[in-house]
Write an enzyme that holds these catalytic residues in place. Structure first.
Site, PDB file in Angstrom:
ATOM      1  N   ASP A  79      -8.838  -0.751   5.943  1.00 30.13           N
ATOM      2  CA  ASP A  79      -8.643  -2.053   5.818  1.00 30.13           C
ATOM      3  C   ASP A  79      -9.882  -2.498   4.796  1.00 30.13           C
ATOM      4  O   ASP A  79     -10.796  -3.360   4.959  1.00 30.13           O
ATOM      5  CB  ASP A  79      -9.191  -2.743   7.152  1.00 30.13           C
TER       6      ASP A  79
ATOM      7  N   LYS B 234      -1.210  -2.745  10.820  1.00 35.31           N
ATOM      8  CA  LYS B 234      -1.258  -2.802  12.230  1.00 35.31           C
ATOM      9  C   LYS B 234      -1.824  -4.087  12.394  1.00 35.31           C
ATOM     10  O   LYS B 234      -2.291  -4.881  11.626  1.00 35.31           O
ATOM     11  CB  LYS B 234      -2.742  -1.800  12.639  1.00 35.31           C
TER      12      LYS B 234
ATOM     13  N   CYS C 250     -13.130  -1.562  13.099  1.00 38.78           N
ATOM     14  CA  CYS C 250     -11.731  -0.820  12.923  1.00 38.78           C
ATOM     15  C   CYS C 250     -11.986   0.580  12.557  1.00 38.78           C
ATOM     16  O   CYS C 250     -11.253   1.634  12.885  1.00 38.78           O
ATOM     17  CB  CYS C 250     -10.901  -1.431  11.798  1.00 38.78           C
TER      18      CYS C 250
HETATM   19  C1  VGL Z   1     -11.305  -5.909  11.899  1.00 37.61           C
HETATM   20  C2  VGL Z   1     -11.895  -7.682  13.215  1.00 37.61           C
HETATM   21  C3  VGL Z   1     -10.719  -8.172  13.152  1.00 37.61           C
HETATM   22  C4  VGL Z   1     -11.713  -4.841  11.014  1.00 37.61           C
HETATM   23  C5  VGL Z   1      -9.813  -6.312  11.803  1.00 37.61           C
HETATM   24  O1  VGL Z   1     -11.181  -4.123  10.124  1.00 37.61           O
HETATM   25  O2  VGL Z   1     -12.846  -4.258  11.336  1.00 37.61           O
HETATM   26  N1  VGL Z   1     -12.147  -6.664  12.269  1.00 37.61           N
HETATM   27  N2  VGL Z   1      -9.575  -7.470  12.351  1.00 37.61           N
END
Ligand code: VGL
Ligand code: ZN
Length: 208
Positions: A15, A113, A158
């Site tokens: 991410d 995802k 994540c």
């Molecule tokens: C994430 C919160 C919501 C992350 C993704 O990448 O850690 N955290 N969506």
């Protein structure tokens, strides 16, 4: 834990997207500091996969979809508590794009995802119900990877959830901490670090 082998192990970068970097919708403090570390890792590893948080507009993890709810509050779901977030990583927006300086073209796989409206996904392997697969476990198995080296955002959500699922799948896991930054909400970083340690995730404090 066997030593990292950049020729054989899978580098999994979690991410590294604009919305998790300064100026983004769910900015992680110093989040863009992971980009040069990630690029150094990319230059060393033969096999790279990236994850991309990829939500439809109106996703159920957005506080804006729960009347009266504040961001960073929690709601109960059929599979346990879910933190509500500011709207972020809406599919095909600039916020969902990889950081522009990330050497993303080296990736052999991009796994998205969190695209199901009613289900969030922190882990790269299973969505937050703990059972819906993203397909990454099959990919890792079919490609014959046994050791996954991870970095990215955010350490305590994540990255940690991905590392813990990878251990449950029987993989060796190394998390490169200088290549991660945390949201650290209500001591979530300390908890995630302890959970990873207990699960046998190798936590590397430097790149070498
Ligand atoms: C994430 C919160 C919501 C992350 C993704 O990448 O850690 N955290 N969506
Ligand atoms: Zn998300």
């Amino acid at each position: 834990m066997p030593a990292t082998d950049p020729a054989r192990d899978l580098l999994l970068l979690i991410d590294i997207q604009n919305d998790f970097c300064p100026g983004g919708a769910l900015a992680v403090a110093d989040g863009d500091a992971v980009v040069p570390v990630a690029n150094t890792l990319i230059s060393r590893f033969s096999h790279v996969a990236l994850t991309q948080d990829w939500h439809p507009p109106g996703h159920s993890s957005f506080a804006s979809c729960h009347s009266g709810a504040e961001a960073f509050s929690t709601v109960e779901t059929g599979h346990g508590p879910q933190t509500l977030w500011p709207d972020h990583c809406v599919r095909s927006t600039q916020g969902a794009a990889f950081h522009p300086d990330l050497d993303a073209d080296h990736a052999e796989l991009v796994i998205r995802k969190g695209f199901r409206p009613e289900l969030d996904s922190y882990s790269a392997f299973f969505e937050n119900d703990g059972t819906t697969p993203t397909g990454l476990a099959g990919y890792v198995r079919d490609r014959g990877f046994t050791h996954v080296v991870m970095a990215g955002l955010a350490t305590d959500f994540c990255v940690a959830w991905s590392a813990l699922d990878a251990r449950r799948l029987g993989l060796d896991v190394t998390v490169i901490l200088p290549g991660c930054r945390a949201i650290d909400q209500d001591a979530s970083l300390a908890r995630a670090t302890e959970d990873m340690r207990t699960a046998g995730v190798a936590l590397a404090n430097r790149l070498d």
